[in-house]
Design an enzyme around this catalytic site. Structure first.
Site, PDB file in Angstrom:
ATOM      1  N   LYS A   1       0.772  -1.203  -0.057  1.00  0.00           N
ATOM      2  CA  LYS A   1       0.072  -0.026  -0.076  1.00  0.00           C
ATOM      3  C   LYS A   1       1.003   1.413  -0.073  1.00  0.00           C
ATOM      4  O   LYS A   1       0.607   2.084  -0.932  1.00  0.00           O
ATOM      5  CB  LYS A   1      -0.947   0.028   1.090  1.00  0.00           C
ATOM      6  CG  LYS A   1      -1.864   0.922   1.324  1.00  0.00           C
ATOM      7  CD  LYS A   1      -2.929   0.380   2.529  1.00  0.00           C
ATOM      8  CE  LYS A   1      -2.141   0.012   3.826  1.00  0.00           C
ATOM      9  NZ  LYS A   1      -1.849   1.214   4.671  1.00  0.00           N
TER      10      LYS A   1
ATOM     11  N   ARG B   1      -9.484   3.662   9.256  1.00  0.00           N
ATOM     12  CA  ARG B   1      -9.170   2.174   9.600  1.00  0.00           C
ATOM     13  C   ARG B   1     -10.370   1.627  10.317  1.00  0.00           C
ATOM     14  O   ARG B   1     -10.610   0.532  10.864  1.00  0.00           O
ATOM     15  CB  ARG B   1      -7.873   1.948  10.182  1.00  0.00           C
ATOM     16  CG  ARG B   1      -6.675   1.675   9.422  1.00  0.00           C
ATOM     17  CD  ARG B   1      -5.447   1.705  10.030  1.00  0.00           C
ATOM     18  NE  ARG B   1      -4.551   0.605   9.623  1.00  0.00           N
ATOM     19  CZ  ARG B   1      -3.487   0.956   9.082  1.00  0.00           C
ATOM     20  NH1 ARG B   1      -3.136   2.331   9.129  1.00  0.00           N
ATOM     21  NH2 ARG B   1      -2.637   0.131   8.634  1.00  0.00           N
TER      22      ARG B   1
ATOM     23  N   ARG C   1      10.151  -7.797   5.025  1.00  0.00           N
ATOM     24  CA  ARG C   1      10.266  -6.386   5.557  1.00  0.00           C
ATOM     25  C   ARG C   1      10.853  -6.117   6.709  1.00  0.00           C
ATOM     26  O   ARG C   1      11.603  -5.148   6.973  1.00  0.00           O
ATOM     27  CB  ARG C   1       8.982  -5.502   5.168  1.00  0.00           C
ATOM     28  CG  ARG C   1       8.966  -3.912   5.226  1.00  0.00           C
ATOM     29  CD  ARG C   1       7.641  -3.412   5.029  1.00  0.00           C
ATOM     30  NE  ARG C   1       6.732  -3.479   5.998  1.00  0.00           N
ATOM     31  CZ  ARG C   1       5.473  -2.948   5.859  1.00  0.00           C
ATOM     32  NH1 ARG C   1       5.110  -2.458   4.694  1.00  0.00           N
ATOM     33  NH2 ARG C   1       4.769  -3.271   6.706  1.00  0.00           N
TER      34      ARG C   1
ATOM     35  N   ARG D   1      11.567  -3.129  11.387  1.00  0.00           N
ATOM     36  CA  ARG D   1      10.421  -2.455  12.170  1.00  0.00           C
ATOM     37  C   ARG D   1       9.993  -3.448  13.315  1.00  0.00           C
ATOM     38  O   ARG D   1       9.844  -4.658  13.200  1.00  0.00           O
ATOM     39  CB  ARG D   1       9.316  -2.772  11.182  1.00  0.00           C
ATOM     40  CG  ARG D   1       9.151  -1.331  10.468  1.00  0.00           C
ATOM     41  CD  ARG D   1       8.085  -1.015   9.615  1.00  0.00           C
ATOM     42  NE  ARG D   1       6.835  -1.383   9.979  1.00  0.00           N
ATOM     43  CZ  ARG D   1       5.649  -0.881   9.430  1.00  0.00           C
ATOM     44  NH1 ARG D   1       5.727  -0.326   8.252  1.00  0.00           N
ATOM     45  NH2 ARG D   1       4.408  -1.162  10.014  1.00  0.00           N
TER      46      ARG D   1
ATOM     47  N   ARG E   1      -1.898  -7.962  13.748  1.00  0.00           N
ATOM     48  CA  ARG E   1      -2.414  -6.828  12.695  1.00  0.00           C
ATOM     49  C   ARG E   1      -3.240  -7.189  11.761  1.00  0.00           C
ATOM     50  O   ARG E   1      -4.412  -6.281  11.430  1.00  0.00           O
ATOM     51  CB  ARG E   1      -0.936  -6.111  12.292  1.00  0.00           C
ATOM     52  CG  ARG E   1      -0.183  -5.362  13.348  1.00  0.00           C
ATOM     53  CD  ARG E   1       1.107  -4.994  12.785  1.00  0.00           C
ATOM     54  NE  ARG E   1       1.193  -4.228  11.681  1.00  0.00           N
ATOM     55  CZ  ARG E   1       1.959  -4.546  10.776  1.00  0.00           C
ATOM     56  NH1 ARG E   1       3.272  -5.190  11.006  1.00  0.00           N
ATOM     57  NH2 ARG E   1       2.295  -3.465   9.760  1.00  0.00           N
TER      58      ARG E   1
HETATM   59  P1  ADP Z   1       0.484  -1.431   7.896  1.00  0.00           P
HETATM   60  O1  ADP Z   1      -0.292  -0.785   6.688  1.00  0.00           O
HETATM   61  O2  ADP Z   1       1.628  -1.954   7.466  1.00  0.00           O
HETATM   62  O3  ADP Z   1      -0.398  -2.115   8.955  1.00  0.00           O
HETATM   63  P2  ADP Z   1       1.038   1.229   8.809  1.00  0.00           P
HETATM   64  O4  ADP Z   1       2.315   1.974   8.522  1.00  0.00           O
HETATM   65  O5  ADP Z   1      -0.146   1.874   7.974  1.00  0.00           O
HETATM   66  O6  ADP Z   1       1.325  -0.208   8.469  1.00  0.00           O
HETATM   67  O7  ADP Z   1       0.587   1.363  10.200  1.00  0.00           O
HETATM   68  C1  ADP Z   1       1.388   1.054  11.337  1.00  0.00           C
HETATM   69  C2  ADP Z   1       0.868   1.090  12.724  1.00  0.00           C
HETATM   70  O8  ADP Z   1       0.455   2.520  12.752  1.00  0.00           O
HETATM   71  C3  ADP Z   1      -0.585   0.168  12.674  1.00  0.00           C
HETATM   72  O9  ADP Z   1      -0.586  -0.944  13.014  1.00  0.00           O
HETATM   73  C4  ADP Z   1      -1.278   0.957  13.804  1.00  0.00           C
HETATM   74  O10 ADP Z   1      -0.899   0.788  15.242  1.00  0.00           O
HETATM   75  C5  ADP Z   1      -1.026   2.631  13.603  1.00  0.00           C
HETATM   76  N1  ADP Z   1      -1.875   3.117  12.489  1.00  0.00           N
HETATM   77  C6  ADP Z   1      -1.715   3.732  11.363  1.00  0.00           C
HETATM   78  N2  ADP Z   1      -2.499   4.421  10.865  1.00  0.00           N
HETATM   79  C7  ADP Z   1      -3.554   4.258  11.871  1.00  0.00           C
HETATM   80  C8  ADP Z   1      -5.129   4.637  11.888  1.00  0.00           C
HETATM   81  N3  ADP Z   1      -5.745   5.135  10.768  1.00  0.00           N
HETATM   82  N4  ADP Z   1      -5.733   4.345  13.017  1.00  0.00           N
HETATM   83  C9  ADP Z   1      -5.137   3.584  14.158  1.00  0.00           C
HETATM   84  N5  ADP Z   1      -3.960   3.323  14.215  1.00  0.00           N
HETATM   85  C10 ADP Z   1      -3.280   3.462  13.133  1.00  0.00           C
END
Ligand code: ADP
Length: 188
Positions: free
Chosen positions: A13, A88, A127, A133, A144
């Site tokens: 993404k 989300r 990754r 990470r 997740r």
């Molecule tokens: P991925 O898409 O690989 O899960 P992201 O970089 O989008 O990773 O997000 C990493 C983390 O940041 C999520 O697992 C969450 O803890 C937090 N996060 C990101 N965006 C949101 C959101 N819209 N609401 C709540 N937590 C978020």
């Protein structure tokens, strides 16, 4: 153009969202990137977010919504924006609707990047090794994916009902996915 980008963790993404935003000339707003930057800088927001991120849980809506609300008021968002990783949750959808409505705007398109879940797990493990990470260990990763299925996957139907969802096959080479994406989203 106002775009939302969705897809499970590991769908690629972030990569595709960045390319699309730059092609459309709009800022790429990744809530995950913003949280990670704040964790790295040790800000108050970073401290609030880190424990949730490390456990594979979502950061509370109150924190995330306030952050996005602020970001969308920046001047660079005037021609539009691409949101990557937001909304989300059902609550975040309602909040984004309210933000857009009060500005007299609406979303143009919601892109869902679809992937095969086994492939996703393989990508994320790779990754994690490359980037170190702390939220990509196998247990956290499983959590997740679970949280995504429970809280975020249902939102796809909401946007489908609104008639603004486009689905793009996220499997294959990065360039192939980009080509498919541009074919459905970029209108010259
Ligand atoms: P991925 O898409 O690989 O899960 P992201 O970089 O989008 O990773 O997000 C990493 C983390 O940041 C999520 O697992 C969450 O803890 C937090 N996060 C990101 N965006 C949101 C959101 N819209 N609401 C709540 N937590 C978020």
């Amino acid at each position: 153009m106002r775009v939302v980008f969705m897809g499970p963790p590991g769908a690629g993404k972030g990569t595709q969202a960045a390319v699309l935003a730059s092609r459309l000339g709009i800022p790429h707003i990744s809530t995950g990137d913003i949280f990670r930057a704040n964790v790295a800088e040790g800000t108050e927001l970073g401290k609030q977010a880190q424990q949730f991120m490390d456990a594979g849980e979502y950061v509370p809506d109150s924190v995330t919504n306030a952050m996005v609300r602020d970001r969308l008021t920046h001047d660079d968002c005037r021609p539009g924006f691409l949101l990557d990783g937001y909304p989300r949750t059902v609550e975040q959808v309602a909040e984004l609707d309210a933000m857009l409505r009060s500005a007299g705007h609406a979303l143009d398109v919601v892109v869902e990047l679809t992937v095969d879940i086994d492939e996703v797990v393989a990508r994320l493990v790779k990754r994690a090794q490359e980037q170190g990470r702390t939220d990509d260990t196998e247990d956290v990763l499983r959590r997740r994916l679970e949280v995504y299925g429970e809280q975020t996957a249902p939102l796809i139907d909401t946007y489908f009902q609104r008639g603004i969802l486009v689905q793009v096959d996220g499997m294959g080479l990065i360039e192939e996915v980009t080509e498919r994406l541009f074919a459905v989203v970029v209108v010259d």
